[in-house]
Design a protein around this motif. Sequence first.
Motif, PDB file in Angstrom:
ATOM      1  N   PHE A 260      61.777  13.006  84.879  1.00 16.06           N
ATOM      2  CA  PHE A 260      60.938  11.962  84.279  1.00 16.06           C
ATOM      3  C   PHE A 260      60.109  11.276  85.359  1.00 16.06           C
ATOM      4  O   PHE A 260      58.888  11.115  85.222  1.00 16.06           O
ATOM      5  N   MET A 261      60.762  10.884  86.452  1.00 15.66           N
ATOM      6  CA  MET A 261      60.054  10.169  87.516  1.00 15.66           C
ATOM      7  C   MET A 261      59.056  11.093  88.223  1.00 15.66           C
ATOM      8  O   MET A 261      57.952  10.660  88.596  1.00 15.66           O
ATOM      9  N   LYS A 262      59.412  12.345  88.372  1.00  9.70           N
ATOM     10  CA  LYS A 262      58.528  13.286  89.048  1.00  9.70           C
ATOM     11  C   LYS A 262      57.223  13.488  88.283  1.00  9.70           C
ATOM     12  O   LYS A 262      56.143  13.625  88.880  1.00  9.70           O
ATOM     13  N   SER A 263      57.302  13.468  86.965  1.00 12.79           N
ATOM     14  CA  SER A 263      56.115  13.738  86.149  1.00 12.79           C
ATOM     15  C   SER A 263      55.347  12.474  85.766  1.00 12.79           C
ATOM     16  O   SER A 263      54.211  12.563  85.295  1.00 12.79           O
ATOM     17  N   LEU A 264      55.942  11.290  85.983  1.00 10.97           N
ATOM     18  CA  LEU A 264      55.309  10.058  85.519  1.00 10.97           C
ATOM     19  C   LEU A 264      53.978   9.745  86.215  1.00 10.97           C
ATOM     20  O   LEU A 264      53.000   9.402  85.523  1.00 10.97           O
ATOM     21  N   PRO A 265      53.877   9.816  87.541  1.00  9.76           N
ATOM     22  CA  PRO A 265      52.595   9.467  88.159  1.00  9.76           C
ATOM     23  C   PRO A 265      51.418  10.281  87.631  1.00  9.76           C
ATOM     24  O   PRO A 265      50.359   9.724  87.321  1.00  9.76           O
ATOM     25  N   ALA A 266      51.588  11.582  87.522  1.00 12.32           N
ATOM     26  CA  ALA A 266      50.494  12.423  87.014  1.00 12.32           C
ATOM     27  C   ALA A 266      50.132  12.031  85.592  1.00 12.32           C
ATOM     28  O   ALA A 266      48.936  12.000  85.228  1.00 12.32           O
ATOM     29  N   ALA A 267      51.133  11.726  84.772  1.00 15.82           N
ATOM     30  CA  ALA A 267      50.868  11.316  83.394  1.00 15.82           C
ATOM     31  C   ALA A 267      50.100  10.005  83.356  1.00 15.82           C
ATOM     32  O   ALA A 267      49.189   9.827  82.537  1.00 15.82           O
ATOM     33  N   VAL A 268      50.442   9.091  84.249  1.00 19.97           N
ATOM     34  CA  VAL A 268      49.733   7.809  84.323  1.00 19.97           C
ATOM     35  C   VAL A 268      48.289   8.027  84.765  1.00 19.97           C
ATOM     36  O   VAL A 268      47.347   7.495  84.170  1.00 19.97           O
ATOM     37  N   PHE A 269      48.088   8.820  85.808  1.00 24.69           N
ATOM     38  CA  PHE A 269      46.735   9.057  86.327  1.00 24.69           C
ATOM     39  C   PHE A 269      45.851   9.783  85.313  1.00 24.69           C
ATOM     40  O   PHE A 269      44.660   9.500  85.196  1.00 24.69           O
ATOM     41  N   ASN A 270      46.448  10.713  84.571  1.00 27.49           N
ATOM     42  CA  ASN A 270      45.652  11.556  83.675  1.00 27.49           C
ATOM     43  C   ASN A 270      45.420  10.955  82.299  1.00 27.49           C
ATOM     44  O   ASN A 270      44.449  11.320  81.625  1.00 27.49           O
ATOM     45  N   HIS A 271      46.302  10.028  81.883  1.00 23.97           N
ATOM     46  CA  HIS A 271      46.230   9.589  80.487  1.00 23.97           C
ATOM     47  C   HIS A 271      46.179   8.070  80.308  1.00 23.97           C
ATOM     48  O   HIS A 271      46.298   7.574  79.187  1.00 23.97           O
ATOM     49  N   THR A 272      46.042   7.306  81.407  1.00 23.24           N
ATOM     50  CA  THR A 272      45.891   5.852  81.313  1.00 23.24           C
ATOM     51  C   THR A 272      44.815   5.400  82.294  1.00 23.24           C
ATOM     52  O   THR A 272      44.340   6.195  83.115  1.00 23.24           O
ATOM     53  N   ASN A 273      44.457   4.128  82.220  1.00 22.96           N
ATOM     54  CA  ASN A 273      43.550   3.567  83.235  1.00 22.96           C
ATOM     55  C   ASN A 273      44.323   2.704  84.238  1.00 22.96           C
ATOM     56  O   ASN A 273      43.768   1.810  84.859  1.00 22.96           O
ATOM     57  N   PHE A 274      45.604   2.990  84.384  1.00 24.98           N
ATOM     58  CA  PHE A 274      46.461   2.303  85.349  1.00 24.98           C
ATOM     59  C   PHE A 274      46.544   3.105  86.642  1.00 24.98           C
ATOM     60  O   PHE A 274      46.472   4.335  86.645  1.00 24.98           O
ATOM     61  N   GLY A 275      46.752   2.377  87.750  1.00 26.97           N
ATOM     62  CA  GLY A 275      47.097   2.990  89.021  1.00 26.97           C
ATOM     63  C   GLY A 275      48.457   2.467  89.458  1.00 26.97           C
ATOM     64  O   GLY A 275      49.237   1.962  88.637  1.00 26.97           O
ATOM     65  N   PHE A 276      48.740   2.533  90.754  1.00 32.04           N
ATOM     66  CA  PHE A 276      49.996   2.023  91.293  1.00 32.04           C
ATOM     67  C   PHE A 276      49.698   1.131  92.490  1.00 32.04           C
ATOM     68  O   PHE A 276      48.788   1.418  93.283  1.00 32.04           O
ATOM     69  N   SER A 277      50.462   0.051  92.632  1.00 31.17           N
ATOM     70  CA  SER A 277      50.270  -0.894  93.730  1.00 31.17           C
ATOM     71  C   SER A 277      51.616  -1.383  94.239  1.00 31.17           C
ATOM     72  O   SER A 277      52.613  -1.360  93.526  1.00 31.17           O
TER      73      SER A 277
END
Length: 407
Positions: A260-277
């Motif tokens: 779940f954690m391994k795939s979450l960043p790509a899912a966020v980048f590809n399907h939301t307008n959120f980043g990480f900080s």
Amino acid sequence: MRTICFYFQVHQPFRIKPYRFFDIGDDHYYWDDYSNKSIIRKVAQKCYLPMNALLLDLINSNHGKFKVTFSISGVCLDQFEAYAPDVLESFQRLVNTGQVELLSETDAHALCSLVSPAEFKRSVESHQAKIKRLFNGYQPKVFRNTELIYSDKIGSMVAEMGYEAMLTEGAKHILGWKSPNFVYQNAIDPNLKILLKNFQLSDDIAFRFSNKTWSDYPLTTEKFVNWINAIPKEQEVLNLFMDYETFGEHQWAETGIFEFMKSLPAAVFNHTNFGFSTTTEVARAAKPIAKINVPVPISWADEERDLTAWLGNDLQNEAFSKLYELEAKVKKIDNPEIQRDWNYLQTSDHFYYMCTKFFSDGAVHSYFSHYETPYDAFINYMNVLSDFILRVKNKEKELETVGKEEV
């Protein structure tokens, strides 16, 4: 700016060995070295090493776009040095990427902010020094108090120590209709930014991920991303705060938590307008929308989000008050063993084990405790504290004798 802030708490207490009434005055070593080493190595293999490797891979593969924040307690760092240097090295590699932030906290993962500003400051400075020594001069800019405990007064003390921001729980009884997905300000010193945990989405990962009776089981990245996208557009920050041991220890690898954690960043980048900080980036980029008023301390524990997990019954309050009655005396004693034990005896876990709550909260407390009952935890701790009090009194007498001889 719309961003996700992942914050992980890394903590393991020094557990007290079985200590009988008849040991008082005879045995002055309190710590269960075998259990402490065994547990830190077990958690290292299940959580720290595989999860640190996963995060390092995510950081490298996302070229600086994926970021996380850690707070590692001083007592945990001590155990890494003693029992798990490979784990410490893996955290150092993460920090060296420049995409991982470290926070300050109390060295002993203590509750001293509730009773002693002086001891609170000493403990924070001790933790600062440890972080600086172990992480190539690193100086944290954001503070995380033990168990996310926060009040207006505690926040003002943290501001006086020079921190830019502080983390705490987005408790419903504090927020009311307001959202945790904004940056707030301390009510006494508005220069201190306050970042609030979104406990709903955080706990979906930390507590409900493997719960097959949960209506949203199983939790997939697609489902989680849909929940992220449902956050109103004006809400800029999603703070996902949790124990690091969530990954592999509380939620076993077999549950799919690592995938779940391994795939979450790509899912966020590809399907939301959120980043990480990181937390500092959030505090500096997002404009605070209001002061948050917290006259009575809150925490991230249990349904009440208050202090009752540690100071909710007579057993806990008796042990806590007896310990801090010693503060002034202990500070006059220049003895490494006394100072070490004073530090380790303050760890919040000792009081957590004495909690007598029932129902769902009680089940959580039992999971984390190595004692059969809260009463066993209290008796064992008080036996140790009784011996510690005797040692302090004996050192006091030695100081008085030396003082008279000098006169």
